[in-house]
Design a protein around this motif. Structure first.
Motif, mmCIF file in Angstrom:
data_model
loop_
_atom_site.group_PDB
_atom_site.id
_atom_site.type_symbol
_atom_site.label_atom_id
_atom_site.label_comp_id
_atom_site.label_asym_id
_atom_site.label_seq_id
_atom_site.Cartn_x
_atom_site.Cartn_y
_atom_site.Cartn_z
ATOM 1 N N THR A 73 34.500 -52.994 -93.709
ATOM 2 C CA THR A 73 33.907 -54.437 -94.150
ATOM 3 C C THR A 73 32.645 -53.882 -95.062
ATOM 4 O OG1 THR A 73 32.613 -54.370 -92.076
ATOM 5 C CG2 THR A 73 34.472 -55.516 -92.208
ATOM 6 N N VAL A 85 32.308 -58.859 -87.350
ATOM 7 C CA VAL A 85 32.299 -59.614 -88.763
ATOM 8 C C VAL A 85 31.578 -60.877 -88.592
ATOM 9 C CG1 VAL A 85 34.024 -60.830 -90.229
ATOM 10 C CG2 VAL A 85 34.749 -58.826 -89.273
ATOM 11 N N TRP A 86 31.750 -61.567 -87.487
ATOM 12 C CA TRP A 86 30.736 -62.642 -87.451
ATOM 13 C C TRP A 86 29.096 -62.240 -87.702
ATOM 14 C CZ3 TRP A 86 26.903 -63.071 -83.645
ATOM 15 C CH2 TRP A 86 26.893 -62.416 -82.801
ATOM 16 N N PHE A 87 28.793 -61.125 -87.186
ATOM 17 C CA PHE A 87 27.555 -61.024 -87.349
ATOM 18 C C PHE A 87 27.081 -60.798 -88.924
ATOM 19 C CE2 PHE A 87 23.790 -57.799 -87.526
ATOM 20 C CZ PHE A 87 22.765 -58.507 -86.751
ATOM 21 N N ASP A 88 28.087 -59.815 -89.658
ATOM 22 C CA ASP A 88 27.893 -59.784 -91.054
ATOM 23 C C ASP A 88 27.823 -61.116 -91.886
ATOM 24 O OD1 ASP A 88 28.117 -57.097 -90.484
ATOM 25 O OD2 ASP A 88 30.300 -57.056 -91.192
ATOM 26 N N ALA A 89 28.534 -62.206 -91.200
ATOM 27 C CA ALA A 89 28.515 -63.284 -91.781
ATOM 28 C C ALA A 89 27.072 -64.083 -91.865
ATOM 29 C CB ALA A 89 29.575 -64.290 -91.437
ATOM 30 N N LEU A 90 26.646 -63.651 -90.509
ATOM 31 C CA LEU A 90 25.291 -64.289 -90.215
ATOM 32 C C LEU A 90 24.191 -63.639 -91.315
ATOM 33 C CD1 LEU A 90 23.761 -66.135 -88.501
ATOM 34 C CD2 LEU A 90 23.248 -64.214 -86.746
#
Length: 143
Positions: free
Chosen positions: A2, A46-51
């Motif tokens: 990612t 991935v949701w943490f990367d989006a955050l």
């Protein structure tokens, strides 16, 4: 993996800034690069990367972009050449009437005629340039 995707997105967004010049894509590209750095160091979902991307985008768009826009704002266009002459003062060198005359504007000698063709100005009079008509300065003494 990612981190590589975020890195590519960041570089693409920053490169896209060259087409817009509005600093939005540059800020989003910077946020994507910051997210790539976080994703490379951590192994979070991935949701943490989006955050991280959302927070970095907000910080850059609201905190960095406004000062950059002020710093690189285009200055007002500077008038040059004959467009800069209207409004300047001129010294009458040779009597100005409807048919002949000369004035000195910023060190240059121009042929001149009065704005009101019934008027005439004697040598030594200070007049204002109203417009440039071809190679002739249209002048007015004013009230």
């Amino acid at each position: 993996m990612t981190a590589l995707i975020w890195l590519i997105a960041g570089v693409a967004l920053a490169a896209g800034e060259a087409l817009t010049g509005d600093f939005v894509l540059l800020m989003l590209g910077g946020a994507a690069l910051a997210t790539a750095g976080v994703a490379a160091v951590t192994d979070l979902p991935v949701w943490f990367d989006a955050l991280v991307f959302a927070i970095a985008s907000l910080v850059l768009l609201l905190g960095v972009r406004p000062p950059l826009r002020r710093r690189y704002a285009q200055p007002p266009a500077l008038t040059t050449g004959i467009d800069a002459l209207p409004g300047k003062h001129a010294l009458v060198l040779e009597s100005v009437d409807a048919h002949s005359g000369q004035v000195k504007i910023d060190g240059d000698v121009w042929t001149a005629r009065p704005l009101d063709e019934t008027e005439s100005y004697e040598a030594g009079t200070t007049v204002t340039v109203m417009e440039i008509d071809g190679a002739t300065a249209v002048v007015w003494r004013g009230p």
